[in-house]
Design a protein around this motif. Structure first.
Motif, PDB file in Angstrom:
ATOM      1  N   VAL A  11       0.849  -1.189   0.000  1.00 33.55           N
ATOM      2  CA  VAL A  11       0.000   0.000   0.000  1.00 33.55           C
ATOM      3  C   VAL A  11       0.890   1.245   0.000  1.00 33.55           C
ATOM      4  N   ALA A  12       1.510   1.558   1.142  1.00 40.53           N
ATOM      5  CA  ALA A  12       2.302   2.781   1.266  1.00 40.53           C
ATOM      6  C   ALA A  12       3.594   2.713   0.451  1.00 40.53           C
ATOM      7  N   PHE A  13       4.364   1.612   0.598  1.00 44.52           N
ATOM      8  CA  PHE A  13       5.627   1.521  -0.113  1.00 44.52           C
ATOM      9  C   PHE A  13       5.423   1.295  -1.609  1.00 44.52           C
ATOM     10  N   ALA A  14       4.368   0.561  -1.964  1.00 41.88           N
ATOM     11  CA  ALA A  14       4.056   0.393  -3.385  1.00 41.88           C
ATOM     12  C   ALA A  14       3.705   1.733  -4.010  1.00 41.88           C
ATOM     13  N   ALA A  15       3.013   2.568  -3.258  1.00 44.29           N
ATOM     14  CA  ALA A  15       2.666   3.903  -3.757  1.00 44.29           C
ATOM     15  C   ALA A  15       3.919   4.729  -3.999  1.00 44.29           C
ATOM     16  N   GLU A  16       4.880   4.668  -3.078  1.00 41.62           N
ATOM     17  CA  GLU A  16       6.124   5.408  -3.257  1.00 41.62           C
ATOM     18  C   GLU A  16       6.944   4.849  -4.424  1.00 41.62           C
ATOM     19  N   ALA A  17       6.918   3.518  -4.604  1.00 43.71           N
ATOM     20  CA  ALA A  17       7.608   2.914  -5.746  1.00 43.71           C
ATOM     21  C   ALA A  17       6.972   3.366  -7.058  1.00 43.71           C
ATOM     22  N   TYR A  18       5.659   3.484  -7.071  1.00 42.28           N
ATOM     23  CA  TYR A  18       4.938   3.934  -8.268  1.00 42.28           C
ATOM     24  C   TYR A  18       5.287   5.381  -8.598  1.00 42.28           C
ATOM     25  N   ARG A  19       5.323   6.231  -7.576  1.00 47.08           N
ATOM     26  CA  ARG A  19       5.546   7.661  -7.800  1.00 47.08           C
ATOM     27  C   ARG A  19       7.009   8.013  -7.995  1.00 47.08           C
ATOM     28  N   LEU A  20       7.922   7.296  -7.278  1.00 49.28           N
ATOM     29  CA  LEU A  20       9.314   7.737  -7.230  1.00 49.28           C
ATOM     30  C   LEU A  20      10.322   6.708  -7.710  1.00 49.28           C
ATOM     31  N   GLY A  21       9.945   5.425  -7.770  1.00 48.59           N
ATOM     32  CA  GLY A  21      10.844   4.422  -8.326  1.00 48.59           C
ATOM     33  C   GLY A  21      11.772   3.754  -7.334  1.00 48.59           C
ATOM     34  N   LEU A  22      13.038   3.600  -7.732  1.00 48.55           N
ATOM     35  CA  LEU A  22      14.039   2.779  -7.042  1.00 48.55           C
ATOM     36  C   LEU A  22      14.251   3.154  -5.585  1.00 48.55           C
ATOM     37  N   THR A  23      14.073   4.404  -5.237  1.00 44.57           N
ATOM     38  CA  THR A  23      14.484   4.909  -3.926  1.00 44.57           C
ATOM     39  C   THR A  23      13.919   4.123  -2.755  1.00 44.57           C
TER      40      THR A  23
END
Length: 506
Positions: free
Chosen positions: A60-72
């Motif tokens: 949920v939260a980390f997948a969202a960040e991966a979607y928006r920002l990628g590798l980080t």
């Protein structure tokens, strides 16, 4: 979801309850309930340690960040944990085990009464227990959001369904049930993770999507650190995760305590570290590719993984992936419930009610089960009454990560011989000072709308304040003690101590 998906999910829940019922027969006393009697194989301890470290929040939260920002997200989360646990295999894992084997410790905070004093132990116990109940509430919300996205189940029903099943096997089976379900969940997670990975690979025409997608994504998606995740944030989180995943997150200390010896606990930690470095890559690659499969979800990125799964997986596989989500959350929640129960029954309650110390073995076990039930029930209540929009990421980053340092620093550094002269004054000042700093910054950011208070600042500053107070006060005002020295010296090896054993509980 198709009927086959529901069959898979229902079958998963039945197996989890069955494990709890089977494990109940292995629980004879509170030592079995909280530390598996020190009989857990090192490989099971290591897998359980790994599985207990993350939940549906990742999807949920980390997948969202991966979607928006990628590798980080892999760099500042998985990589920091993997390296940190590897370091802890040599510094902390054996020490936790020797606290159990040499001092009959059943709660990670039990040793603090001698290492520092009772007031320090109580402040850390109350603060940590309060933090974990909110943290677990975020886990319930995360998995309920996924269930809603896949199957349209209302969030409240999702929280109740997963919570009740977790409550049943946690109350019945204790740490043995946690570890065995962790292993089952590890298998399910593997099947679900590879199912999604190969579905994405098939969509792009081969395994080479792992390096070809980056040319199609925004350039910043391949940056190790980007957006709010700065070098300061990374350095602070690396220290936080090193402390947190080596025992600062109390349930993970239990996994080391449950191993047969300090050497076995070290092997457990090295296995968990290797899994942290490798396995999240299998889970994250589909998340990184998601903007190319389900574009335009930046405003609702928390549902991106759900939408990708619905679009790409056949009947049955969707249920398996959803069961994998449940497995993450239930693994973490059940282990947290077990360790919080240990802290409450072993550290908090005896200071409030002296009769807790004279209870029979059967009464102690009954109390442990009642406390587990109450803790899970309270966390579910908070989840059911919370505003779910943005709740998960806010709790995981702004609350848990930011406050873990002040709680973990005295606990973790107190096990190391280099800090043996640091006593209760420094420890209490460290915890109170760090938490007070977080409260000030959080109020400034959330209520006074001070936009100068960044995510990096709110995570790093409480940690820095806590660490500085612990070291400066500790070395400026040393508080040596023969009893503390004996405790620390006993943790150096698995060999029996030559001096008479001292009980940790005062």
């Amino acid at each position: 979801m198709e009927s086959l998906d529901w069959v898979v999910v229902a079958g998963y829940f039945v197996v989890m309850v069955g494990i709890g019922l089977w494990s109940r027969g292995r629980i004879k006393n509170v030592a079995d309930f909280f530390t598996a009697g020190g009989k857990m194989p090192w490989w099971l301890s290591g897998i359980s340690h790994h599985m207990s470290g993350y939940s549906a929040v990742m999807f949920v939260a980390f997948a969202a960040e991966a979607y928006r920002l990628g590798l980080t997200v892999y760099i500042w989360w998985s990589l920091t944990i993997g390296i940190g646990v590897g370091i802890g295999a040599f510094l902390w894992a054996p020490a936790w085990n020797r606290l159990r084997s040499k001092h009959d410790v059943k709660s990670p905070l039990e040793y603090l009464a001698i290492r520092y004093n009772v007031p320090t132990q109580q402040v850390m116990a109350w603060a940590g227990a309060g933090l974990k109940v909110v943290d677990i509430a975020a886990k319930w919300v995360a998995v309920a959001l996924l269930l809603q996205g896949f199957a349209g189940v209302p969030i409240g029903w999702g929280i109740a369904l997963v919570g009740v099943v977790t409550m049943v096997y946690s109350v019945l089976g204790g740490l043995w049930a946690d570890a065995l379900t962790d292993f089952g969940q590890f298998v399910i997670q593997g099947l679900a993770g590879f199912a999604m990975f190969f579905a994405v690979a098939s969509h792009f025409g081969g395994i080479d999507f792992m390096w070809t997608i980056w040319d199609k994504l925004p350039e910043s998606h391949s940056d190790p650190l980007t957006g709010p995740y700065t070098l300061t944030f990374f350095m602070a989180l690396f220290l936080i995760k090193t402390l947190e995943y080596n025992g600062g997150m109390w349930n993970l200390a239990q996994r080391y305590m449950a191993a047969p010896s300090g050497f076995a606990a070290k092997r457990s930690a090295l296995l968990s570290a290797a899994l942290w470095l490798v396995w999240p890559l299998v889970l994250f690659f589909p998340m990184w590719a998601a903007p190319l499969i389900v574009p335009g979800m930046e405003a609702n990125a928390e549902q991106a993984y759900v939408e990708m799964g619905k679009a790409m997986l056949p009947a049955g596989m969707v249920g398996l992936v959803l069961a994998g989500f449940f497995s993450h959350t239930m693994a973490m929640v059940s282990s947290d419930a077990n360790v919080i129960t240990a802290v409450i029954t072993r550290d908090i309650l005896p200071r409030l009610w002296k009769g807790a110390l004279s209870m029979s073995a059967d009464a102690q076990l009954k109390l442990a089960r009642i406390t587990t039930f109450a803790f899970i029930g309270l966390s579910m209540t908070i989840a059911l009454t919370a505003d779910t929009k943005g709740f998960v990421l806010k709790v995981v980053i702004a609350l848990v990560a930011a406050t873990m340092g002040p709680i973990a620093i005295p606990l973790m550094l107190g096990l190391l011989p280099w800090f043996r002269k640091i006593g209760p004054t420094a420890a209490l000042s460290s915890t109170v000072g760090g938490l007070s700093t977080w409260v000030f910054l959080y109020v400034e950011q959330q209520f006074l709308k001070d936009f100068a208070v960044s995510q990096a600042l709110i995570v790093s500053t409480p940690l820095l304040v806590s660490l500085v107070l612990y070291l400066v006060i500790g070395f400026a005002k040393p508080e040596p003690s023969r009893e503390r020295d004996a405790l620390i010296d006993s943790l150096k090896s698995d060999e029996p101590d030559t001096a008479p054993e001292r009980a940790v509980r005062s």
